[in-house]
Design an enzyme around this catalytic site. Structure first.
Site, PDB file in Angstrom:
ATOM      1  N   PRO A  89       3.070 -34.188 -26.160  1.00 10.73           N
ATOM      2  CA  PRO A  89       2.268 -34.356 -26.804  1.00 10.73           C
ATOM      3  C   PRO A  89       1.377 -35.320 -25.581  1.00 10.73           C
ATOM      4  O   PRO A  89       0.076 -35.826 -25.606  1.00 10.73           O
ATOM      5  CB  PRO A  89       2.534 -35.597 -27.542  1.00 10.73           C
ATOM      6  CG  PRO A  89       4.586 -35.367 -27.721  1.00 10.73           C
ATOM      7  CD  PRO A  89       5.238 -34.693 -26.359  1.00 10.73           C
ATOM      8  N   GLU A 116      13.310 -38.392 -28.897  1.00 11.09           N
ATOM      9  CA  GLU A 116      11.907 -39.482 -28.351  1.00 11.09           C
ATOM     10  C   GLU A 116      11.024 -38.512 -28.006  1.00 11.09           C
ATOM     11  O   GLU A 116      10.127 -39.222 -27.549  1.00 11.09           O
ATOM     12  CB  GLU A 116      12.764 -40.028 -28.529  1.00 11.09           C
ATOM     13  CG  GLU A 116      11.462 -41.628 -28.370  1.00 11.09           C
ATOM     14  CD  GLU A 116      11.000 -41.631 -29.238  1.00 11.09           C
ATOM     15  OE1 GLU A 116       9.657 -41.893 -29.129  1.00 11.09           O
ATOM     16  OE2 GLU A 116      10.887 -41.522 -30.378  1.00 11.09           O
ATOM     17  N   ARG A 153      -1.188 -11.912 -26.315  1.00  8.56           N
ATOM     18  CA  ARG A 153      -2.692 -11.105 -27.245  1.00  8.56           C
ATOM     19  C   ARG A 153      -3.843 -11.164 -25.867  1.00  8.56           C
ATOM     20  O   ARG A 153      -4.050 -10.490 -25.973  1.00  8.56           O
ATOM     21  CB  ARG A 153      -2.606 -11.607 -27.716  1.00  8.56           C
ATOM     22  CG  ARG A 153      -3.319 -13.212 -27.879  1.00  8.56           C
ATOM     23  CD  ARG A 153      -4.600 -13.836 -28.923  1.00  8.56           C
ATOM     24  NE  ARG A 153      -4.277 -13.069 -29.901  1.00  8.56           N
ATOM     25  CZ  ARG A 153      -6.377 -12.464 -30.306  1.00  8.56           C
ATOM     26  NH1 ARG A 153      -6.798 -13.173 -29.390  1.00  8.56           N
ATOM     27  NH2 ARG A 153      -6.116 -11.332 -30.884  1.00  8.56           N
ATOM     28  N   ASP A 168     -13.375 -12.859 -29.113  1.00  6.78           N
ATOM     29  CA  ASP A 168     -12.962 -14.189 -30.208  1.00  6.78           C
ATOM     30  C   ASP A 168     -13.121 -15.137 -29.555  1.00  6.78           C
ATOM     31  O   ASP A 168     -14.042 -15.729 -28.886  1.00  6.78           O
ATOM     32  CB  ASP A 168     -10.739 -13.873 -29.225  1.00  6.78           C
ATOM     33  CG  ASP A 168     -10.242 -12.839 -29.525  1.00  6.78           C
ATOM     34  OD1 ASP A 168     -10.571 -12.104 -30.557  1.00  6.78           O
ATOM     35  OD2 ASP A 168      -9.081 -12.813 -29.586  1.00  6.78           O
TER      36      ASP A 168
END
Length: 246
Positions: A89, A116, A153, A168
């Site tokens: 994160p 954690e 992709r 895209d």
């Protein structure tokens, strides 16, 4: 491209990696994917891979030894290590530019955390720390799946239409313009006349204008410092004038 994944839950990858585009890419040998359970490399007699943090605190941390040894085994099979990506994160937020960067590599290894967090020494193994977004998931597996999908992709021959990826959203720096297919009139909702005109120049101008409009209305932050052609700058100025007048 060789893709390795280090995870405590390898079964999570069975479906996503063997269906749709990624499954076809594996079948056509565009990519090879191996998932390693780093619990298999623990030297702990109870098969533990986590422990309490020194100094106290909530939760458990992944220990360095199983991850170090699992990665060493992967790199022994594939000596060119490429990029080693820690799902975290606190990492750089993943976006289309990161996917494009990853797609240039011959080997990617994703380390999926759980519990954690990580023992800090695990970070010494990696080239990239990447986050899927500003939220916390139970583990890194889902994030790795998304990053792999977005990256694979972009590889040559993976998409059926070679022009699909460059068009895209985010690839051009703009959100994608509206698109339509048959029928031309569905329940009174009609395809814009310009798309039926056969005039490719007008179609291109319409698509650029619509992409700018959609981006301006939904993600104006994307337009900051985005290099635009003279035509695009004028279209954007017109949009801003219309917004001010409205």
């Amino acid at each position: 491209m060789q893709i390795d994944i280090l995870s405590l839950f390898p079964d999570m990858f069975e479906g996503p990696l063997h269906a749709s585009m990624i499954g076809n890419a594996i079948e056509n040998e565009r990519i090879n994917v191996d998932v390693t359970n780093f619990r298999d490399y623990t030297t702990d007699k109870h098969n533990h891979v986590d422990d309490y943090p020194y100094g106290g605190g909530a939760g458990m941390l992944l220990q360095p030894q199983p991850v170090f040894d699992a990665l060493a085994a992967v790199q022994e099979k594939h000596p060119a290590p490429g990029r080693v990506i820690l799902l975290d994160p606190a990492g750089v937020q993943f976006n289309q530019r990161v996917a494009e960067d990853f797609a240039k590599e011959e080997h990617l290894t994703f380390i999926c955390g759980h519990y954690e967090g990580y023992d800090e020494r695990i970070r010494s193994l990696v080239t990239d720390e990447v986050s899927l977004g500003d939220y916390v998931l139970t583990g890194g597996e889902l994030g790795a799946m998304v990053m792999i999908d977005a990256t694979v992709r972009l590889l040559p021959g993976v998409l059926g239409n070679a022009e699909s990826a460059p068009g895209d959203s985010f690839s051009s720096g703009l959100l994608e313009y509206p698109q339509y297919t048959r029928p031309a009139d569905f329940r009174g909702m009609k395809v814009p006349d310009v798309l039926l005109s056969g005039d490719h120049g007008k179609v291109d101008d319409w698509r650029l204008a619509q992409a700018l409009k959609r981006t301006y209305e939904r993600r104006p932050d994307m337009l900051e410092n985005l290099p635009l052609s003279g035509k695009a700058r004028q279209m954007l100025a017109d949009l801003q004038d219309e917004s001010t007048e409205g």
